[in-house]
Write an enzyme that holds these catalytic residues in place. Structure first.
Site, short mmCIF file in Angstrom:
data_model
loop_
_atom_site.label_atom_id
_atom_site.label_comp_id
_atom_site.label_asym_id
_atom_site.label_seq_id
_atom_site.Cartn_x
_atom_site.Cartn_y
_atom_site.Cartn_z
N GLY A 20 0.82 -1.20 0.00
CA GLY A 20 0.00 0.00 0.00
C GLY A 20 0.85 1.25 0.00
O GLY A 20 2.00 1.24 0.47
N GLY B 103 0.64 -5.24 0.88
CA GLY B 103 -0.60 -5.28 0.11
C GLY B 103 -0.45 -5.92 -1.25
O GLY B 103 -1.43 -6.42 -1.82
N GLU C 158 5.84 -4.90 7.87
CA GLU C 158 5.08 -3.84 8.54
C GLU C 158 5.58 -3.50 9.95
O GLU C 158 5.45 -2.35 10.38
CB GLU C 158 3.59 -4.22 8.59
CG GLU C 158 2.86 -4.10 7.25
CD GLU C 158 3.07 -5.31 6.36
OE1 GLU C 158 2.53 -5.33 5.24
OE2 GLU C 158 3.78 -6.26 6.78
N ASP D 4 -0.97 -6.76 7.34
CA ASP D 4 -2.41 -6.63 7.08
C ASP D 4 -2.72 -7.08 5.66
O ASP D 4 -1.95 -7.84 5.07
CB ASP D 4 -2.85 -5.18 7.31
CG ASP D 4 -2.33 -4.23 6.27
OD1 ASP D 4 -1.13 -4.33 5.91
OD2 ASP D 4 -3.09 -3.36 5.79
#
Length: 406
Positions: A102, A151, A174, A182
């Site tokens: 992301g 992501g 992360e 995530d």
């Protein structure tokens, strides 16, 4: 039948902030149609007689995912699923990355300017597409050539086929930016052999293509030089049969195995050290192994722990452990809560601090809060698994319309 086939195959963010503000100002001065065209260019479409390919197209930022990309992917995949003349779909990236994750630097700037609704929309859009991909009714082929992180793994691993190459670099880094794995990561990491998922989640270490094959994150491996042949062959197929697509992929696949230094070759030691209930116990076990054997892998893992957010370590470990007993939709709903907590700064500003230190100012010296594991309370960790407040809605997924992926 197709869902069972997908289940059987399932286990077999250097993103930057380039020109975002200038692009945004420029877009605001354009007609609505031009704005739409510019955003659509972030995901291109390649059409074949019986298939479609989505091309993630932000090569200057390693195809970092934006809200617009998530929305366009959802629109395209919905259209393709409903089109009887399309048998299967594929996804690939432009340039030297599949997708680095992301666009967290954009999120950082949105948070710092108080645009929390835009941040929430990003997570809702991305997670909804990931669920849609995990329940997709047509075969999906992801060509994971180059960087595939965060992501980027989220928009590929829930699909049916994942082709890794000699240039693939996978990671869920992360915790290094004060966040948690995530985009569905808790789901697929928790299903890796032994406690490999905990190791990858906590340390952010990388895997190459052969290691992805060995642990089940990828379904096929091909040297980069063979990718044009694979794409050409896929483009000629007139089918919606997963077995036909698999046969085509196997035709150009290569047999590989991880080298002797790979973490895959150290599963027994990894399981001994990462099986414990707490981060502190895991670190103690690593220190004990390192003291007895002076093993370079243990020493490297310990060094990685020192670079990560203490709060993120504890939150991420709990996330992986809970995910082992949850379906994909349950994982995404929980991760959505965790992500909103992570960007809200209610418990800690570790996410903004991590992105600042590693990706904005790049001083590589984040000041974590709390600064040590001992200062991370159980209440802090539990807070991440609750809604922001009693009025904050959970992520709504179409679970009544689409079969949950277990």
């Amino acid at each position: 039948m197709m869902q069972r086939f997908k289940a059987a195959l399932l286990l077999r963010r250097n993103p930057h902030f380039p020109r975002f503000l200038n692009q945004y100002r420029a877009l605001c001065s354009l007609p609505d149609s031009a704005v739409t065209d510019e955003l659509d260019d972030q995901v291109l479409v390649e059409g074949k007689p019986w298939s479609r390919t989505a091309i993630l197209n932000r090569p200057s930022v390693l195809n970092a995912l934006s809200t617009a990309m998530g929305a366009r992917l959802q629109k395209l995949y919905t259209c393709w699923e409903n089109d009887p003349d399309i048998g299967f779909v594929a996804m690939k990236g432009s340039g030297r990355a599949f997708c680095a994750g992301g666009d967290v630097v954009t999120l950082y700037h949105l948070i710092n300017t108080g645009k929390m609704d835009d941040c929430k929309e990003f997570f809702r859009t991305l997670y909804t597409f990931i669920y849609f991909l995990g329940t997709y009714l047509k075969p999906n082929v992801a060509l994971l050539n180059g960087i595939t992180m965060g992501g980027g793994a989220g928009v590929s691993i829930p699909g049916m086929f994942r082709v890794a190459t000699d240039k693939t670099v996978f990671a869920t880094p992360e915790t290094l930016i004060g966040f948690h794995p995530d985009a569905g990561a808790s789901f697929y990491l928790s299903r890796l052999p032994g406690h490999l998922g905990e190791y990858l989640a906590l340390t952010g270490d990388k895997l190459n293509g052969s290691e992805m094959i060995a642990c089940g994150l990828a379904t096929h491996y091909a040297h980069t030089a063979r990718l044009p042949l694979i794409e050409e062959q896929l483009g000629k197929l007139v089918t919606d049969d997963p077995s036909v697509i698999e046969t085509s992929l196997e035709k150009y696949s290569d047999l590989v195995s991880p080298d002797k230094q790979s973490v895959i070759k150290r599963i027994e030691m990894l399981d001994r050290t990462f099986c414990h209930d707490t981060v502190e116990e895991i670190i103690d076990a690593l220190e004990s192994e390192a003291g007895k054997t002076n093993d370079a892998w243990c020493i490297s893992a310990l060094r990685r722990f020192k670079e990560t957010s203490p709060l993120s370590l504890k939150v991420s470990l709990k996330s992986i452990r809970e995910a082992r007993f949850q379906t994909l939709d349950q994982c995404l709903i929980r991760e959505y809560r965790m992500s909103l907590q992570g960007i809200s700064n209610q418990v800690s500003r570790d996410f903004c601090e991590g992105v600042r230190a590693r990706m904005v100012e790049k001083d590589l010296a984040p000041k974590w809060d709390p600064p040590s594991l001992e200062r991370v309370s159980e209440d802090m960790v539990l807070h991440y698994f609750s809604r922001l407040n009693e009025f904050e809605p959970d992520l709504e997924l179409p679970t009544k319309l689409r079969e949950a992926f277990t």
